[in-house]
Structures are given as structure tokens and as C-alpha cells.
Design a protein around this motif. Structure first.
Motif, short mmCIF file in Angstrom:
data_model
loop_
_atom_site.label_atom_id
_atom_site.label_comp_id
_atom_site.label_asym_id
_atom_site.label_seq_id
_atom_site.Cartn_x
_atom_site.Cartn_y
_atom_site.Cartn_z
N MET A 198 70.31 2.92 46.56
CA MET A 198 69.97 3.48 47.88
C MET A 198 69.27 2.41 48.72
O MET A 198 68.13 2.58 49.16
N THR A 199 69.95 1.32 48.92
CA THR A 199 69.42 0.19 49.67
C THR A 199 69.05 0.60 51.09
O THR A 199 69.82 1.27 51.77
N GLY A 200 67.86 0.17 51.51
CA GLY A 200 67.43 0.43 52.88
C GLY A 200 66.75 1.76 53.08
O GLY A 200 66.23 2.02 54.17
N LEU A 201 66.73 2.61 52.08
CA LEU A 201 66.06 3.91 52.20
C LEU A 201 64.66 3.83 51.63
O LEU A 201 64.39 3.05 50.71
N PRO A 202 63.74 4.63 52.14
CA PRO A 202 62.38 4.62 51.59
C PRO A 202 62.35 5.15 50.16
O PRO A 202 63.26 5.87 49.73
N GLN A 203 61.32 4.79 49.44
CA GLN A 203 61.15 5.26 48.07
C GLN A 203 60.44 6.61 47.99
O GLN A 203 60.60 7.34 47.03
N THR A 204 59.64 6.90 49.02
CA THR A 204 58.92 8.17 49.04
C THR A 204 59.19 8.90 50.35
O THR A 204 59.68 8.31 51.31
#
Length: 350
Positions: free
Chosen positions: A1-7
Motif C-alpha cells: 500500500m505504497t503512499g498510504l498512511p500507516q494509521t
């Protein structure tokens, strides 16, 4: 999920109770598993099921007062919210990349099988985490592409539970063009949906509501609005001297107990709620001597939901938005929903 936040931000319940048990939390962005998509939530609509799940008000077989979610004990903490519209931002293994970037509405039902007539046995926001969050996962086959719909995200989010429940009731009740239908709770989310869809089906629509909401219910498509504060039997007999073909009921309680004689021969009474109480008694002779039917209807089937998405793509229904709130104000939004002083649907925007 490149470019998406982790939280992400989410509103969760960690126990049953009042609006105060809805608590903000910073949680991990869910990872779509095989066959799933990740949806960035554009809007999530509120439903009575949100209130009852939070309160644990569904009861259990043999123990109607037990604290329970839609289909049993909840696994806490739980992110609420069944009705989601948004965009696909990631896909799991085996899912076509062509879905990326598409605007979707999520079917929130958890079904007992994969067939077109499968029955709901669980609900997003109750049996799995829902859309009171910035992101939510869903089965790719439950994320319906509505990219070209002229409806807004807010309007699309109102459709799954309210309009899905309404369409399920209408289909199970076999409502036909030219029949007379009576809709209870007509100013609520499901009620407005029932009025709109029944009118579009060519039925004569009688709607039960309260005085201040009469104009809004009539604007939704009701031919006549009956005042629930007055003698309903007298009003029904005046509006439908030959009786009612189908009652679409989210109230039950005394309405069902008193109203069964309003059905004409072979009439159908479809129940999808118990706002007026779940304890019901009626003269069973009225049922079998007149070939009447009392039909339970819990949400929709996959086939019903597909029909609903066709309506969404064509903007054949125009959902009514009663108000919008930011995600963190979910407790206040639920309090407003519980007051039932509005017409249409309340929406959160993450």
C-alpha cells in the motif's frame, strides 16, 4: 500500500452503552486480504442499527433482554458504520487493478452463502469493522462501482442499509404497480426510501408520519400522509376503502396488533423493524381466514443490492440528507438520530 498512511482516525466502541462509549482512536490502516479492496471513506451514513448495536439492544434467542450485537455478542473494540461510499485505493491478491480509483458503494451485509439470494447473517459495523474511519476493507465483490453516478458521496452513503432494507421489503412483499401500500415510520431513513421506491414502482403510497414532517414526506412521493397522532384506522379506511395491499412496517408493536384488519384479502404485512416494540399480539383468524401474510425482512439479498446500485447509477432515487457531521462528532450525530426530529439521513464525513 505504497503512499498510504500507516494509521488512521476511527471512532470505536469498547463496550455497550450510550453515545459516550463512542471514542476516537488512532488505529492501523487495515490491509486488504485476498479478494478484498481498501476503500478511502468519502462518507458514512448513520442507521438505527448503529444505535442498537452500540446499546446492545438486539437481544438473543431465548433472552430478548441480553446485550447483543446484530447477530450475537460483539468483539470489542468495534468500529461502527455500515453505510460507506468512497474510492478504492488498494486491492488485495486476486483483485483486478482496474478497481483502483473507482468510486464505490459497499454492500455491508455478511451473507450465509455466495448465491444471488443469500441471506444476511452479519453486518459491517457489528460483526466486522465498519466505516466510522478513514479507511475500511470490503470484499471486492461487495464494492459496487458507481463512478458515473451523479449522486454525491453523501447521497450514495445513505443507500446500503436504508434503501437496501426498503428494496428488500418491497421485493419480499411482492409490491406491484397499481397496488395500495402503507408505509410506517415514513420520515426516517428507511421510511423515505420506501416512499420513494414504492412511488417509482407505480403504487399508491399512504405514509404514516407526524404533523411537522408531513410536507417533507409528501415531497418524497407519498400520495397521502396519515397523522400518527390521530386515529390511524379511521384515516386508513378513508384513504383505502377497499383495504391495503401491502404494509411496509418498521414500527411493529401496537401498529401490527391493531392494523392487521386493514389488509385486503391476500394482503401482505412486511416487518423490518420494531421501533414500536417487539412484543406483538393479534387475532390469528384475521391472518388465515383472509389469506394474509406477515413477512419478516432483514435487509437485502445480493440480487436486491444489485438492483439498488442500478438505481444509484441512474439517480432514479434522490436520497434526502438531514445533516452532516465530521467523524469526531459521531456521538452528537447519534444523539440527533435518536431524537428522530429529522427527515432523511444523517451522514459523517471522515
Amino acid at each position: 500500500m505504497t503512499g498510504l498512511p500507516q494509521t488512521m482516525r476511527a471512532m470505536r466502541i469498547t463496550r455497550h452503552g450510550g453515545p459516550e462509549v463512542l471514542e476516537p482512536a488512532e488505529v492501523a490502516v487495515p490491509v486488504p486480504q485476498a479478494g478484498e479492496v481498501l476503500v478511502r471513506v468519502g462518507a458514512v451514513a448513520l442507521n438505527n442499527t448503529d444505535l442498537w448495536t452500540r446499546e446492545g439492544a438486539y437481544g438473543r434467542p431465548g433472552d430478548p433482554e441480553a446485550l447483543s450485537g446484530w447477530r450475537g455478542p460483539l468483539d470489542f473494540p468495534r468500529v461502527q458504520g455500515a453505510d460507506v461510499s468512497g474510492r478504492v485505493v488498494a486491492v488485495g491478491a486476486g483483485v483486478d487493478d482496474a478497481l483502483l480509483g473507482r468510486r464505490v458503494v459497499v454492500d455491508p451485509a455478511i451473507y450465509d452463502s455466495e448465491g444471488p439470494d443469500a441471506r444476511p447473517v452479519g453486518l459491517m459495523g457489528s460483526e466486522r469493522d465498519g466505516g466510522y474511519a478513514e479507511f475500511v476493507t470490503a470484499g471486492a465483490n461487495r464494492a459496487h462501482d458507481v463512478t458515473d453516478s451523479p449522486l454525491t458521496d453523501d447521497q450514495l452513503a445513505t443507500l446500503p442499509t436504508a434503501y437496501g432494507t426498503a428494496l428488500g421489503m418491497i421485493e419480499r412483499g411482492g409490491l406491484r404497480e397499481g397496488e395500495t401500500v402503507l408505509v410506517s415510520g415514513a420520515s426516517g431513513g428507511v421510511g423515505v426510501a420506501l416512499v420513494q421506491i414504492a412511488r417509482a414502482r407505480g403504487a399508491k403510497v399512504l405514509a404514516i408520519s407526524s404533523g411537522p414532517k408531513t410536507d417533507a414526506v409528501r415531497e418524497a412521493g407519498a400520495h397521502e400522509v396519515l397523522d400518527r397522532a390521530k386515529d390511524l384506522g379511521e384515516q386508513v379506511r378513508a384513504a383505502a376503502p377497499g383495504g391495503v395491499d401491502v404494509v411496509l412496517d418498521v414500527v411493529a408493536g401496537d401498529l401490527l396488533s391493531d392494523g392487521l384488519p386493514w389488509l385486503r384479502e391476500g394482503g401482505r404485512w412486511v416487518v423490518a423493524g420494531a421501533l414500536g416494540g417487539y412484543g406483538v399480539a393479534f387475532d390469528v383468524r384475521r391472518l388465515y381466514l383472509h389469506n394474509a401474510q406477515v413477512i419478516g425482512s432483514a435487509m437485502h439479498t445480493p440480487t436486491h443490492f444489485g438492483l439498488l446500485m442500478d438505481l444509484a447509477r441512474e439517480a432514479a432515487v434522490q436520497p434526502v440528507i438531514a445533516g452532516t457531521y465530521p467523524l469526531e462528532e459521531a456521538p452528537r450525530a447519534q444523539e440527533r438520530l435518536a431524537r428522530r426530529d429529522h427527515v432523511g439521513k444523517i451522514v459523517l464525513r471522515p
